[in-house]
Design a protein around this motif. Structure first.
Motif, PDB file in Angstrom:
ATOM      1  N   GLU A  81      18.341  -4.504  17.240  1.00  0.00           N
ATOM      2  CA  GLU A  81      18.466  -5.953  17.094  1.00  0.00           C
ATOM      3  C   GLU A  81      19.597  -6.539  17.939  1.00  0.00           C
ATOM      4  O   GLU A  81      19.675  -7.753  18.121  1.00  0.00           O
ATOM      5  N   SER A  82      20.454  -5.676  18.478  1.00  0.00           N
ATOM      6  CA  SER A  82      21.527  -6.167  19.351  1.00  0.00           C
ATOM      7  C   SER A  82      20.977  -6.722  20.660  1.00  0.00           C
ATOM      8  O   SER A  82      21.657  -7.499  21.342  1.00  0.00           O
ATOM      9  N   ILE A  83      19.757  -6.321  21.025  1.00  0.00           N
ATOM     10  CA  ILE A  83      19.102  -6.882  22.215  1.00  0.00           C
ATOM     11  C   ILE A  83      18.310  -8.101  21.761  1.00  0.00           C
ATOM     12  O   ILE A  83      17.233  -7.981  21.193  1.00  0.00           O
ATOM     13  N   LYS A  84      18.858  -9.274  21.996  1.00  0.00           N
ATOM     14  CA  LYS A  84      18.297 -10.493  21.417  1.00  0.00           C
ATOM     15  C   LYS A  84      16.970 -10.893  22.059  1.00  0.00           C
ATOM     16  O   LYS A  84      16.078 -11.406  21.384  1.00  0.00           O
ATOM     17  N   ASN A  85      16.843 -10.693  23.352  1.00  0.00           N
ATOM     18  CA  ASN A  85      15.615 -11.083  24.049  1.00  0.00           C
ATOM     19  C   ASN A  85      15.092  -9.897  24.854  1.00  0.00           C
ATOM     20  O   ASN A  85      15.285  -9.829  26.067  1.00  0.00           O
ATOM     21  N   PRO A  86      14.447  -8.948  24.176  1.00  0.00           N
ATOM     22  CA  PRO A  86      13.987  -7.740  24.883  1.00  0.00           C
ATOM     23  C   PRO A  86      12.951  -8.073  25.945  1.00  0.00           C
ATOM     24  O   PRO A  86      12.053  -8.891  25.733  1.00  0.00           O
ATOM     25  N   THR A  87      13.100  -7.441  27.087  1.00  0.00           N
ATOM     26  CA  THR A  87      12.186  -7.654  28.206  1.00  0.00           C
ATOM     27  C   THR A  87      11.554  -6.328  28.612  1.00  0.00           C
ATOM     28  O   THR A  87      12.003  -5.249  28.195  1.00  0.00           O
ATOM     29  N   PHE A  88      10.530  -6.417  29.439  1.00  0.00           N
ATOM     30  CA  PHE A  88       9.897  -5.195  29.931  1.00  0.00           C
ATOM     31  C   PHE A  88      10.881  -4.383  30.775  1.00  0.00           C
ATOM     32  O   PHE A  88      10.810  -3.156  30.800  1.00  0.00           O
TER      33      PHE A  88
END
Length: 314
Positions: free
Chosen positions: A52-59
């Motif tokens: 959850e520390s990665i707020k906007n996960p991307t490819f």
């Protein structure tokens, strides 16, 4: 005795702490090569989970995790990436340890099915549809609205049916589980889930869900998360095995194994603090079950499932 473990989060730790070395006895890693080797783990599933520390996960974040897997885990000649059925047999007949690359949660795909196919080309062979909350495809089990699949999520299920990627329902909402049962025909797994009747946590499976997984020749990987085993602490191995007993009583003796969730937990079952301690499960199982049953729970059931559901080649 050989072991297959259906879920760990070592990649997430290696992603967060690049200084860690999978091939050393790192106290920060529950799953490391020395511990797998000592325990007799022949195949370990490595999940790509974005915390959850990665707020906007991307490819791009996912590609970084794939890169970590290949540079830090599958880099050694004695680690074999499990892409197909033959890889399982090759690992079985050698001194190698097999590494199965999996994805936990579809968030970073953002509905792009080309990304899904790229992951398949890169070796991903199992996909958990959600983590605890909603994504573009479906609701997770902790999402307050308790919804199921989106329209795009149902399109994804049709795509997954065409692909040799195993579908994982751990973390999926209850409504999503039953929508999947209606819209997806292949066997699937709950890679790291326990029995709701023995511990009433939302992440655990009801008897009806367990029976559905058995009916469709799926597999349940019982997990070592203490608060999925019992709501009292400390939690013991014997309490974990009550979940195994229950699945067997429902007719699931050939449909149950283990999916530890090592490196995704901050509390541990007493005697199961890391992957090197699987002997403690073997000893506990051997008090109740025959040698052939113990082999089935630790290895044979997962082996049979993989040989039936991985691609022949690729």
């Amino acid at each position: 005795m050989k072991i297959i473990d259906g879920h760990c989060d070592a990649i997430t730790k290696l992603f967060a702490s690049p200084e860690l070395d999978f091939f050393q006895e790192e106290k920060e890693l529950d799953v490391s090569y020395p511990r797998l080797q000592r325990a007799g783990v022949k195949i370990q599933a490595f999940a790509m989970y974005m915390s959850e520390s990665i707020k906007n996960p991307t490819f791009d974040h996912l590609l970084q995790m794939v890169d970590i897997f290949y540079r830090k885990i599958a880099v050694a000649p004695h680690i074999r990436l499990i892409r197909n059925r033959n890889d399982v047999l090759q690992v079985e007949a050698s001194n190698e340890i097999g590494a199965l690359l999996t994805l936990e949660g579809l968030d970073a795909l953002h509905g792009n099915l080309t990304h899904l196919r790229v992951l398949q080309y890169l070796g991903v062979r199992s996909i958990g549809l959600t983590w605890n909350y909603a994504n573009w495809a479906a609701d997770g089990v902790m999402e307050p609205r308790k919804g199921g699949f989106t329209l795009k999520g149902k399109m994804l299920l049709k795509e997954l049916e065409k692909m040799d990627i195993i579908t994982d329902v751990s973390h999926l909402s209850v409504k999503g589980f039953w929508e999947l049962a209606e819209n997806y025909s292949k066997p699937c797994i709950a890679s790291h889930s326990n029995v709701f009747k023995h511990c009433a946590h939302p992440r655990n499976l009801s008897d009806d869900q367990i029976l559905e997984l058995i009916r469709r020749n799926g597999l349940i990987g019982l997990t070592f998360v203490p608060f999925f085993v019992d709501d009292r602490s400390p939690v013991t191995i014997n309490q974990l095995l009550k979940h195994l007993d229950h699945v067997c009583a429902l007719g699931g003796e050939q449909h149950v194994g283990f999916g530890s969730d090592f490196d995704g937990i901050e509390q541990w079952i007493t005697g199961l603090e890391h992957a090197g301690l699987y002997d403690n499960i073997i000893n506990a199982l051997s008090k109740t079950y025959t040698e052939s049953q113990v082999e089935r729970f630790l290895y044979g059931n997962w082996r049979n499932f993989l040989l039936s559901n991985l691609p022949e080649g690729m």
